[in-house]
Design a protein around this motif. Structure first.
Motif, short mmCIF file in Angstrom:
data_model
loop_
_atom_site.label_atom_id
_atom_site.label_comp_id
_atom_site.label_asym_id
_atom_site.label_seq_id
_atom_site.Cartn_x
_atom_site.Cartn_y
_atom_site.Cartn_z
N PHE A 16 -10.22 7.04 -0.50
CA PHE A 16 -8.72 6.72 -0.24
C PHE A 16 -7.98 6.85 -1.62
O PHE A 16 -8.65 6.58 -2.65
CB PHE A 16 -8.29 5.55 0.47
N VAL A 17 -6.63 7.22 -1.42
CA VAL A 17 -5.73 7.32 -2.62
C VAL A 17 -4.69 6.54 -2.44
O VAL A 17 -4.32 5.92 -1.58
CB VAL A 17 -5.55 8.66 -3.22
N ASP A 18 -3.97 6.00 -3.37
CA ASP A 18 -2.70 5.39 -3.84
C ASP A 18 -3.00 4.25 -2.55
O ASP A 18 -1.96 3.84 -1.99
CB ASP A 18 -1.53 6.31 -3.18
N VAL A 19 -3.79 3.36 -3.14
CA VAL A 19 -3.85 2.03 -2.12
C VAL A 19 -2.97 0.83 -2.74
O VAL A 19 -2.68 0.78 -4.24
CB VAL A 19 -5.42 1.38 -2.56
N ARG A 20 -2.37 0.51 -2.02
CA ARG A 20 -1.19 -0.80 -2.38
C ARG A 20 -1.24 -1.60 -1.50
O ARG A 20 -2.04 -1.86 -0.27
CB ARG A 20 0.24 -0.18 -2.01
N TRP A 21 -0.69 -2.97 -1.88
CA TRP A 21 -1.06 -4.35 -1.24
C TRP A 21 0.85 -4.51 -1.08
O TRP A 21 1.48 -4.74 -2.07
CB TRP A 21 -1.66 -5.46 -2.17
N TYR A 22 1.26 -5.08 0.27
CA TYR A 22 2.43 -5.35 0.41
C TYR A 22 2.16 -6.80 1.09
O TYR A 22 1.59 -7.07 2.21
CB TYR A 22 2.92 -4.81 1.51
N ASP A 23 2.99 -7.85 0.48
CA ASP A 23 2.91 -9.25 0.92
C ASP A 23 3.67 -9.12 2.33
O ASP A 23 4.72 -8.65 2.44
CB ASP A 23 3.47 -10.20 0.02
N LEU A 24 3.11 -9.85 3.35
CA LEU A 24 4.06 -10.08 4.53
C LEU A 24 4.39 -11.59 4.77
O LEU A 24 5.84 -11.86 4.46
CB LEU A 24 3.16 -9.55 5.88
N LEU A 25 3.46 -12.36 5.09
CA LEU A 25 3.80 -13.97 5.30
C LEU A 25 2.63 -14.73 4.47
O LEU A 25 1.64 -14.11 4.34
CB LEU A 25 3.70 -14.38 6.73
N PRO A 26 2.95 -16.00 4.21
CA PRO A 26 1.97 -16.69 3.17
C PRO A 26 0.75 -16.43 3.65
O PRO A 26 0.31 -17.01 4.79
CB PRO A 26 2.69 -17.98 3.38
N GLY A 27 -0.19 -16.10 2.61
CA GLY A 27 -1.40 -15.88 2.80
C GLY A 27 -1.92 -14.75 3.63
O GLY A 27 -3.24 -14.35 3.49
N PHE A 28 -1.22 -13.88 3.94
CA PHE A 28 -1.48 -12.80 4.50
C PHE A 28 -0.65 -11.43 4.11
O PHE A 28 0.51 -11.63 3.72
CB PHE A 28 -1.05 -12.83 6.21
N GLY A 29 -1.03 -10.21 4.13
CA GLY A 29 -0.42 -9.02 3.67
C GLY A 29 -0.89 -7.79 4.45
O GLY A 29 -1.79 -7.77 5.61
N LEU A 30 -0.61 -6.78 3.63
CA LEU A 30 -0.84 -5.55 4.46
C LEU A 30 -1.54 -4.50 3.32
O LEU A 30 -0.82 -4.17 2.07
CB LEU A 30 0.35 -4.76 4.89
N ALA A 31 -2.63 -4.03 3.37
CA ALA A 31 -3.39 -3.08 2.42
C ALA A 31 -3.07 -1.63 3.09
O ALA A 31 -3.23 -1.49 3.96
CB ALA A 31 -4.76 -3.33 2.22
N LEU A 32 -2.56 -0.65 2.24
CA LEU A 32 -2.18 0.43 2.59
C LEU A 32 -2.64 1.52 1.67
O LEU A 32 -2.61 1.41 0.65
CB LEU A 32 -0.68 0.73 2.88
N ALA A 33 -3.50 2.48 2.46
CA ALA A 33 -4.13 3.65 1.69
C ALA A 33 -3.83 4.78 2.30
O ALA A 33 -3.44 5.06 3.60
CB ALA A 33 -5.52 3.32 1.58
N THR A 34 -3.94 5.94 1.56
CA THR A 34 -3.58 7.22 1.90
C THR A 34 -4.65 8.19 1.92
O THR A 34 -5.65 7.99 1.03
CB THR A 34 -2.52 8.10 1.00
N ALA A 35 -4.99 8.99 2.97
CA ALA A 35 -6.01 10.00 3.17
C ALA A 35 -5.52 10.98 2.02
O ALA A 35 -4.50 11.58 2.18
CB ALA A 35 -6.13 10.59 4.36
N PRO A 36 -6.43 11.63 1.17
CA PRO A 36 -5.93 12.67 0.25
C PRO A 36 -5.82 14.02 0.76
O PRO A 36 -6.37 14.09 1.89
CB PRO A 36 -7.10 12.61 -0.86
N ASP A 37 -5.11 14.90 0.16
CA ASP A 37 -4.82 16.40 0.67
C ASP A 37 -6.31 16.97 0.30
O ASP A 37 -6.94 16.66 -0.59
CB ASP A 37 -3.66 16.91 0.14
N PRO A 38 -6.60 18.07 1.00
CA PRO A 38 -7.65 18.91 0.89
C PRO A 38 -7.83 19.32 -0.50
O PRO A 38 -6.82 19.82 -1.07
CB PRO A 38 -7.80 19.76 1.86
#
Length: 278
Positions: free
Chosen positions: A256-278
């Motif tokens: 994966f590329v462009d992996v990011r972390w977004y805080d949601l609520l205390p203790g928890f969040g969202l890891a978001l990653a992108t599938a690369p283009d060919p």
């Protein structure tokens, strides 16, 4: 399950409900205020265009169940046993968390998006997503047959025929799903994956180029440290939590590329990653 196991699970459920009431709800009030002011965070990402639309929900009108056992079946015995009651125990906790996640993921949920829930459980989160993609679909995957059957029943009872359900190990996803999805997500399921690298690789295989993988789970190191002991004692099939940096390493190693972390609520969040283009 022994009486000791039942007591540990009850303690975990009580802790989750208490955390939701005392910590989540005040934090959600603050985030609602931020949304009203237009300052609440959303993902800085663009979904594949156009969305994949409906496909599997037209092909698979009944749950697709495995014909052979898998090496990880023992991890879901309790989930099968608790399939009918599981949603009652986790709803006060997972409901607020996933509601926040949906708000953050809104830019990726186009009406025609094709979405995979990689660990759908009883399907409550899946149904919320299905309402948001009326011209698309959501496919739910779970290794517990009882969860798959119950989630299918609940979705179709709600009139959500843009859904399909498959019993599978997330580390060994059916190849019919390859390259099919705009978004794959899981909510409070990743810490049950017995082989996270295999799961990440399989999920990448199932995404379209430019598609996204979203993981809603505990993350901050302080929370992982205080909650792991309780999860080990009371959460059936618990394997382990990841910190944001560990998610980054896991997902980048999978491709994966462009992996990011977004805080949601205390203790928890969202890891978001992108599938690369060919």
């Amino acid at each position: 399950m022994t009486a000791t196991d039942d007591a540990a699970s009850a303690l975990l459920a009580g802790a989750m409900w208490s955390w939701s009431a005392q910590v989540f709800e005040p934090a959600r009030a603050a985030r609602r205020y931020a949304r009203e002011r237009g300052s609440a965070p959303v993902v800085d990402a663009v979904p594949p265009t156009p969305g994949g639309g409906a496909r599997f929900s037209r092909l698979w009108r009944e749950p697709r169940l495995l014909e052979e056992p898998t090496e990880h079946d023992a991890l879901v015995v309790e989930f099968d046993r608790l399939a009918e009651a599981y949603d009652f125990y986790v709803r006060p906790f997972s409901g607020p968390l996933f509601a926040e996640a949906l708000d953050v993921l809104a830019p990726l949920l186009r009406a025609d998006a094709r979405v995979l829930d990689a660990g759908c459980g009883p399907g409550r989160e899946l149904r919320a997503v299905a309402h948001r993609v009326p011209a698309g679909e959501v496919v739910g995957v779970d290794l517990a047959a009882g969860m798959v059957v119950g989630a299918h029943r609940a979705a179709w009872a709600a009139g959500l025929d843009n859904t399909a359900f498959v019993q599978a190990d997330v580390g060994d996803l059916p190849h019919e799903l390859d390259g099919a999805f705009d978004l794959v997500y899981n909510c409070l399921a990743h810490h049950h994956y017995p082989d996270p690298p295999a799961a990440a690789a399989g999920i990448l295989r199932c995404l379209r180029p430019g598609g996204h993988y979203a993981i809603v789970d505990p993350g901050p190191e302080w929370f992982v440290q205080i909650s792991s002991t309780l999860a080990l004692a009371g959460d059936p099939g618990w394997i382990g939590f990841h910190t944001p940096e560990q998610f980054r390493t896991l997902l980048e190693d999978a491709g994966f590329v462009d992996v990011r972390w977004y805080d949601l609520l205390p203790g928890f969040g969202l890891a978001l990653a992108t599938a690369p283009d060919p």
